[in-house]
Design a protein around this motif. Structure first.
Motif, mmCIF file in Angstrom:
data_model
loop_
_atom_site.group_PDB
_atom_site.id
_atom_site.type_symbol
_atom_site.label_atom_id
_atom_site.label_comp_id
_atom_site.label_asym_id
_atom_site.label_seq_id
_atom_site.Cartn_x
_atom_site.Cartn_y
_atom_site.Cartn_z
ATOM 1 N N UNK A 1 -9.873 31.013 -30.287
ATOM 2 C CA UNK A 1 -11.244 30.194 -31.096
ATOM 3 C C UNK A 1 -12.025 31.105 -31.701
ATOM 4 N N UNK A 2 -12.238 30.901 -32.745
ATOM 5 C CA UNK A 2 -13.033 31.742 -33.551
ATOM 6 C C UNK A 2 -14.487 31.484 -33.368
ATOM 7 N N UNK A 3 -15.371 32.419 -32.992
ATOM 8 C CA UNK A 3 -16.943 32.362 -33.136
ATOM 9 C C UNK A 3 -17.684 32.986 -34.175
ATOM 10 N N UNK A 4 -18.416 32.608 -35.113
ATOM 11 C CA UNK A 4 -18.881 33.000 -36.285
ATOM 12 C C UNK A 4 -20.459 32.986 -36.093
ATOM 13 N N UNK A 5 -20.938 34.048 -37.029
ATOM 14 C CA UNK A 5 -22.514 34.175 -37.027
ATOM 15 C C UNK A 5 -23.068 33.338 -38.060
ATOM 16 N N UNK A 6 -24.112 33.025 -37.742
ATOM 17 C CA UNK A 6 -24.904 32.032 -38.305
ATOM 18 C C UNK A 6 -26.197 32.744 -38.752
ATOM 19 N N UNK A 7 -26.475 32.650 -40.327
ATOM 20 C CA UNK A 7 -27.597 33.355 -41.082
ATOM 21 C C UNK A 7 -29.065 32.950 -40.225
ATOM 22 N N UNK A 8 -30.084 33.550 -40.512
ATOM 23 C CA UNK A 8 -31.511 33.029 -40.086
ATOM 24 C C UNK A 8 -32.064 32.420 -41.279
ATOM 25 N N UNK A 9 -31.958 31.258 -41.502
ATOM 26 C CA UNK A 9 -32.237 30.595 -42.776
ATOM 27 C C UNK A 9 -33.809 30.156 -42.503
ATOM 28 N N UNK A 10 -34.886 30.485 -43.051
ATOM 29 C CA UNK A 10 -36.257 29.782 -43.006
ATOM 30 C C UNK A 10 -36.048 28.147 -42.929
ATOM 31 N N UNK A 11 -35.090 27.764 -43.655
ATOM 32 C CA UNK A 11 -35.088 26.229 -43.848
ATOM 33 C C UNK A 11 -34.316 25.494 -42.499
ATOM 34 N N UNK A 12 -33.798 26.292 -41.549
ATOM 35 C CA UNK A 12 -33.153 25.639 -40.329
ATOM 36 C C UNK A 12 -34.257 25.711 -39.248
ATOM 37 N N UNK A 13 -34.829 24.681 -38.854
ATOM 38 C CA UNK A 13 -35.656 24.628 -37.975
ATOM 39 C C UNK A 13 -35.753 23.492 -36.973
ATOM 40 N N UNK A 14 -36.661 23.616 -36.112
ATOM 41 C CA UNK A 14 -37.282 22.344 -35.093
ATOM 42 C C UNK A 14 -38.596 22.363 -35.260
ATOM 43 N N UNK A 15 -38.957 21.175 -34.790
ATOM 44 C CA UNK A 15 -40.468 20.751 -34.886
ATOM 45 C C UNK A 15 -40.628 19.528 -33.960
ATOM 46 N N UNK A 16 -42.029 19.185 -33.690
ATOM 47 C CA UNK A 16 -42.476 18.281 -32.965
ATOM 48 C C UNK A 16 -42.793 17.039 -33.548
ATOM 49 N N UNK A 17 -42.345 16.008 -33.212
ATOM 50 C CA UNK A 17 -42.707 14.762 -33.677
ATOM 51 C C UNK A 17 -44.020 14.167 -32.849
ATOM 52 N N UNK A 18 -45.074 14.170 -33.298
ATOM 53 C CA UNK A 18 -46.321 14.045 -32.494
ATOM 54 C C UNK A 18 -46.546 12.275 -32.193
ATOM 55 N N UNK A 19 -45.823 11.688 -33.213
ATOM 56 C CA UNK A 19 -45.923 10.161 -33.089
ATOM 57 C C UNK A 19 -44.779 9.548 -32.172
ATOM 58 N N UNK A 20 -43.882 10.329 -31.732
ATOM 59 C CA UNK A 20 -43.189 9.850 -30.512
ATOM 60 C C UNK A 20 -43.347 10.808 -29.207
ATOM 61 N N UNK A 21 -43.215 10.213 -28.257
ATOM 62 C CA UNK A 21 -43.203 10.924 -26.667
ATOM 63 C C UNK A 21 -42.093 10.473 -25.791
#
Length: 566
Positions: free
Chosen positions: A423-443
């Motif tokens: 099984x091959x494991x590849x590196x992923x580049x650190x793209x600024x566009x790839x993100x996580x954020x909080x949706x404060x309208x849902x809890x």
């Protein structure tokens, strides 16, 4: 009403997993009264309900019924091999721990003492300057603020305590470490190693380097450890303490100092910031069982709630000074989300070794370190970075359909050929566009804003994958395998369970969240030493690097506290 604790601590560690346990041990052994906050239930060493079960003891032949999957594990079960009767007690139920996706993200986790240290793959590989220098050389993202020489002694320190079995290979891309004797390759894996080396001298098939005690040295492997019995049931929890986990190693050592307080069922809502001092004063938690809120103070705070968990807490720690999250003056908090990626590889039948035998199991197979883009000779024109492989060779079971009785006994005792899986494991580049954020309208049920993922594999990863599959087939052919099949089914980020980034280290406070000591540029008494700190993702499994960075950061914090700077 929010209560304020009457007990101040020297240090608070958020999270009790791989890095949190190590932070707690290091702080406690240096004499600091340390509070470890775990949002899940408490699990003590030995409390592993399926550890001693045989396959026939597990309900439904170890399968989880579809109705239960549909109700509780629709996202966790996206990894077809993941949710079983043997380990489901360590897996969060999706209906109790919801999250949102702009792009699919397979967030695999469990909330309990020890976190994923109970379920990890235990693969331990050092990073090298090929990894730490790549961003700068290629003009990708930001430069790491450290080099291999900065972390090398800390790798040695944690490997010695953890106990890593492995074989020295003198490779610049995966430096050798302090190894216990390896779990040796079986005959088919050794055959693969020798024949790949003949045709592709730069490709090395070596025994997996794993945190299982192939040798037990009680004067070094402290805690509740013991010799590995090669049962290969590690993800259920090991009652012998044969693999490294918070329960078996770091938390018991921390407990022995008398300086540890472990508080399970404690949901950290935010880190409290004081604008006058420019420091954090403590944390606000919600007790998951009583629903009561509590403020707890400390001199320093270590964030080790996992990449996503840590950054969610920081994003939720809003103040007039930091309206978009604690220490987020750079705006990078939540961005640069990475994982490794797999779902590609090959397998084939290796004939000619039917007269060879081996007995017993082992907790690892083989590893093939990265061999592309490590120098000018191996440079690829169409993609950056590289990939490695994890695999194994096993005998094919002879169990033909329609054969019963004595005839079946005869045939199943006849050794079959070996199948080699890679099984091959590849590196992923650190793209600024790839993100996580909080949706404060849902809890969620605890009132916490929902974590939302917006990250995907991009062009570089897809080109890398194509070469990873091609090279796997080449190596199986070199070994003489027949009936080779390959696959390239791209997985979503998260599926490798190696989330990284979102609060990266860097040299410039304008473009990074943490300095070279894993210390927040903006809030000097807050440290982040889990996967959130990573500036790139490398090819190697990252956990031993988290532990090395954690031990290094605690040592720095200790010296700063002695100097009165914190």
């Amino acid at each position: 009403m929010i209560k304020t604790t009457t007990t101040d601590y020297d240090a608070i560690v958020i999270g009790s997993g791989i890095s949190g346990g190590f932070a707690a041990m290091e702080l406690c052994t240096k004499g600091y009264k340390t509070l470890v906050l775990e949002r899940g239930r408490d699990v003590t060493h030995g409390d592993y309900p399926t550890a001693m079960m045989d396959p026939w003891d597990l309900p439904h032949n170890d399968k989880v019924p579809q109705a239960e999957i549909t109700t509780h594990y629709p996202k966790q079960n996206r990894l077809a091999w993941w949710v079983t009767q043997a380990n489901k007690q360590w897996i969060n139920k999706d209906d109790e721990y919801p999250y949102e996706e702009d792009e699919r993200f397979d967030w695999i986790r469990g909330h309990h003492t020890g976190g994923r240290s109970l379920m990890w793959g235990r693969q331990c590989y050092r990073w090298s300057d090929i990894d730490f220098e790549a961003n700068k050389k290629e003009g990708v993202a930001v430069d790491w603020p450290i080099r291999y020489a900065d972390i090398e002694p800390w790798y040695t320190y944690v490997e010695t305590f953890v106990g890593v079995s492995g074989q020295k290979e003198n490779l610049k891309q995966v430096p050798d470490g302090v190894f216990l004797k390896p779990f040796p390759l079986n005959c088919a894996e050794q055959h693969l190693r020798e024949n790949v080396a003949k045709k592709y001298p730069g490709r090395v098939v070596t025994p997996g380097r794993v945190a299982n005690l192939s040798e037990y040295k009680p004067e070094i492997h402290k805690g509740k450890r013991g010799q590995c019995l090669s049962r290969n049931r590690c993800w259920r929890g090991c009652p012998f303490g044969a693999y490294f986990s918070s329960q078996s190693a770091t938390l018991p050592v921390a407990q022995e100092t008398g300086n540890l307080t472990l508080r399970p069922n404690s949901i950290v809502q935010e880190i409290i910031y004081d604008a006058t001092s420019g420091k954090a004063t403590g944390v606000r938690i919600k007790d998951a069982e009583t629903g009561k809120q509590l403020n707890i103070s400390a001199r320093i705070i270590f964030c080790n709630a996992s990449t996503v968990g840590t950054t969610a807490i920081l994003l939720n720690s809003r103040s007039e000074k930091f309206p978009n999250g604690l220490g987020n003056s750079s705006g990078e908090l939540g961005h640069n989300l990475m994982d490794h990626h797999y779902g590609m590889g090959a397998s084939g039948i290796l004939p000619g070794l039917e007269d060879t035998y081996y007995s017993g199991r082992k907790p690892t197979g083989f590893y093939i370190p990265r061999f592309t883009n490590i120098d000018e000779k191996t440079k690829k024109a169409d993609y950056l970075r590289g990939f490695g492989y994890q695999g194994e060779a096993q005998r094919i079971t002879n169990a033909p359909e329609g054969v019963i009785g004595t005839a079946l006994k005869d045939v199943i005792f006849s050794p079959g050929a070996y199948r080699v899986n890679m099984t091959c494991f590849g590196e992923m580049l650190p793209y600024h566009e790839n993100r996580m954020y909080l949706d404060f309208s849902k809890t969620d049920k605890h009132g916490m804003p929902l974590i939302t993922f917006d990250a995907k594999l991009r062009d570089n990863e897809h080109k890398l994958r194509e070469d990873g599959v091609k090279c796997a087939v080449e190596m199986l052919e070199a070994a003489g395998c027949k009936n080779i099949t390959s696959y390239n089914s791209a997985t979503a980020p998260g599926a490798c369970i190696h989330e990284m980034g979102t609060a990266r280290m860097g040299r410039d406070p304008k473009t990074s969240v943490l300095n070279k000591w894993n210390q927040m540029h903006d809030v000097p008494n807050v440290f982040v030493t889990d996967g959130a700190c990573m500036t790139s993702s490398g090819t190697q499994n990252p956990s031993i690097t988290y532990m090395a960075l954690t031990a290094r950061a605690v040592d720095y914090a200790h010296k700063q506290m002695l100097a009165g700077a914190l």
